[in-house]
Design a protein around this motif. Structure first.
Motif, PDB file in Angstrom:
ATOM      1  N   GLU A 112     104.790  11.607 140.958  1.00  8.63           N
ATOM      2  CA  GLU A 112     105.387  10.272 141.092  1.00  8.63           C
ATOM      3  C   GLU A 112     106.620  10.311 141.987  1.00  8.63           C
ATOM      4  O   GLU A 112     106.791   9.465 142.879  1.00  8.63           O
ATOM      5  CB  GLU A 112     105.746   9.734 139.711  1.00  8.63           C
ATOM      6  CG  GLU A 112     106.392   8.365 139.739  1.00  8.63           C
ATOM      7  CD  GLU A 112     106.865   7.920 138.370  1.00  8.63           C
ATOM      8  OE1 GLU A 112     106.784   6.710 138.114  1.00  8.63           O
ATOM      9  OE2 GLU A 112     107.312   8.771 137.570  1.00  8.63           O
ATOM     10  N   ALA A 113     107.490  11.309 141.790  1.00  5.52           N
ATOM     11  CA  ALA A 113     108.687  11.437 142.610  1.00  5.52           C
ATOM     12  C   ALA A 113     108.326  11.757 144.059  1.00  5.52           C
ATOM     13  O   ALA A 113     108.997  11.283 144.987  1.00  5.52           O
ATOM     14  CB  ALA A 113     109.609  12.515 142.041  1.00  5.52           C
ATOM     15  N   LEU A 114     107.286  12.548 144.262  1.00  6.28           N
ATOM     16  CA  LEU A 114     106.845  12.845 145.622  1.00  6.28           C
ATOM     17  C   LEU A 114     106.403  11.574 146.341  1.00  6.28           C
ATOM     18  O   LEU A 114     106.796  11.328 147.490  1.00  6.28           O
ATOM     19  CB  LEU A 114     105.702  13.859 145.594  1.00  6.28           C
ATOM     20  CG  LEU A 114     105.040  14.167 146.940  1.00  6.28           C
ATOM     21  CD1 LEU A 114     106.029  14.873 147.857  1.00  6.28           C
ATOM     22  CD2 LEU A 114     103.797  14.985 146.735  1.00  6.28           C
ATOM     23  N   LEU A 115     105.617  10.757 145.678  1.00  7.87           N
ATOM     24  CA  LEU A 115     105.153   9.513 146.296  1.00  7.87           C
ATOM     25  C   LEU A 115     106.311   8.548 146.558  1.00  7.87           C
ATOM     26  O   LEU A 115     106.370   7.916 147.607  1.00  7.87           O
ATOM     27  CB  LEU A 115     104.087   8.855 145.418  1.00  7.87           C
ATOM     28  CG  LEU A 115     102.781   9.632 145.291  1.00  7.87           C
ATOM     29  CD1 LEU A 115     101.855   8.970 144.294  1.00  7.87           C
ATOM     30  CD2 LEU A 115     102.117   9.778 146.653  1.00  7.87           C
ATOM     31  N   LEU A 133     111.930  15.105 142.199  1.00  9.41           N
ATOM     32  CA  LEU A 133     110.814  15.958 142.627  1.00  9.41           C
ATOM     33  C   LEU A 133     111.149  17.424 142.405  1.00  9.41           C
ATOM     34  O   LEU A 133     110.346  18.183 141.846  1.00  9.41           O
ATOM     35  CB  LEU A 133     110.500  15.696 144.095  1.00  9.41           C
ATOM     36  CG  LEU A 133     109.536  16.648 144.792  1.00  9.41           C
ATOM     37  CD1 LEU A 133     108.127  16.442 144.270  1.00  9.41           C
ATOM     38  CD2 LEU A 133     109.572  16.435 146.287  1.00  9.41           C
ATOM     39  N   SER A 134     112.327  17.821 142.802  1.00 15.50           N
ATOM     40  CA  SER A 134     112.734  19.226 142.658  1.00 15.50           C
ATOM     41  C   SER A 134     112.870  19.619 141.190  1.00 15.50           C
ATOM     42  O   SER A 134     112.359  20.665 140.767  1.00 15.50           O
ATOM     43  CB  SER A 134     114.062  19.466 143.378  1.00 15.50           C
ATOM     44  OG  SER A 134     113.955  19.136 144.722  1.00 15.50           O
ATOM     45  N   TYR A 135     113.559  18.793 140.417  1.00 17.84           N
ATOM     46  CA  TYR A 135     113.790  19.126 139.015  1.00 17.84           C
ATOM     47  C   TYR A 135     112.475  19.205 138.242  1.00 17.84           C
ATOM     48  O   TYR A 135     112.204  20.196 137.554  1.00 17.84           O
ATOM     49  CB  TYR A 135     114.717  18.106 138.355  1.00 17.84           C
ATOM     50  CG  TYR A 135     114.903  18.348 136.888  1.00 17.84           C
ATOM     51  CD1 TYR A 135     115.738  19.374 136.429  1.00 17.84           C
ATOM     52  CD2 TYR A 135     114.218  17.594 135.942  1.00 17.84           C
ATOM     53  CE1 TYR A 135     115.891  19.620 135.080  1.00 17.84           C
ATOM     54  CE2 TYR A 135     114.363  17.838 134.591  1.00 17.84           C
ATOM     55  CZ  TYR A 135     115.198  18.849 134.171  1.00 17.84           C
ATOM     56  OH  TYR A 135     115.330  19.098 132.834  1.00 17.84           O
ATOM     57  N   ASN A 136     111.658  18.164 138.342  1.00 21.42           N
ATOM     58  CA  ASN A 136     110.404  18.142 137.589  1.00 21.42           C
ATOM     59  C   ASN A 136     109.423  19.195 138.090  1.00 21.42           C
ATOM     60  O   ASN A 136     108.726  19.835 137.294  1.00 21.42           O
ATOM     61  CB  ASN A 136     109.768  16.753 137.655  1.00 21.42           C
ATOM     62  CG  ASN A 136     110.556  15.733 136.864  1.00 21.42           C
ATOM     63  OD1 ASN A 136     111.011  16.005 135.772  1.00 21.42           O
ATOM     64  ND2 ASN A 136     110.722  14.554 137.425  1.00 21.42           N
TER      65      ASN A 136
END
Length: 167
Positions: A112-115, A133-136
């Motif tokens: 989701e964060a990537l999108l 994105l990095s954390y998850n």
């Protein structure tokens, strides 16, 4: 105090129970012997309950990465010592028992964060979603890595015991 302790114990049992059901479902996909299901359920319940206790205790909550590693060690040790009793390879129990601990929400939040990172034009929003994105992504990666190492380490440490079931 007694009510919260009873609630805590109920939550531990509930966590283990649902992990056992999930492990039986995952085990049924690979078609193990009938006696293997009870061992899969027991190992998954104890492993998942261990992770729950480590992440939800009054003495200091452990991060999910470390708790998943320790729970996977518990799963690995239990599979090695229960495999000869069930006359099945240790992997028959460890993989279905580990699957309920897969960090699905972290993987979902990573994608989701990537999108959202790719679709946002402004720098502040991009940086925020890149942070998520990095954390998850790192959390998901290290949980899975810890689970793999934790589950396979006892198989290699107790090699004579773990391969007794297949001889």
């Amino acid at each position: 105090m007694a009510l919260t302790m009873m609630t805590y114990l109920f939550n531990i049992l509930q966590d283990g129970f649902f992990a056992a059901i999930a492990a039986i479902g995952f085990a049924s996909i690979s078609n193990p012997p009938r006696q293997a299901y009870k061992y899969c359920a027991l190992i998954a319940a104890l492993g998942h309950a261990t992770r729950y206790v480590l992440t939800h205790n009054a003495y200091g909550e452990m991060h999910l990465i470390g708790a998943s590693f320790i729970a996977s060690l518990v799963i690995g040790v239990l599979t090695v010592f229960l495999a000869p009793r069930a006359k099945c390879p240790a992997e028959t129990f460890s993989f279905p028992a580990l699957l309920p601990m897969i960090p699905g929400m972290y993987a979902y939040r990573t994608i989701e964060a990537l999108l959202l990172c790719l679709t946002n034009q402004e720098e502040h929003a991009f940086n925020h979603y890149f942070y998520l994105l990095s954390y998850n992504g790192l959390t998901c990666t290290f949980i899975i890595l810890g689970m793999v190492v934790g589950a396979t380490l006892p198989i290699f440490l107790f090699k004579n015991t773990s391969f007794k079931a297949t001889r």
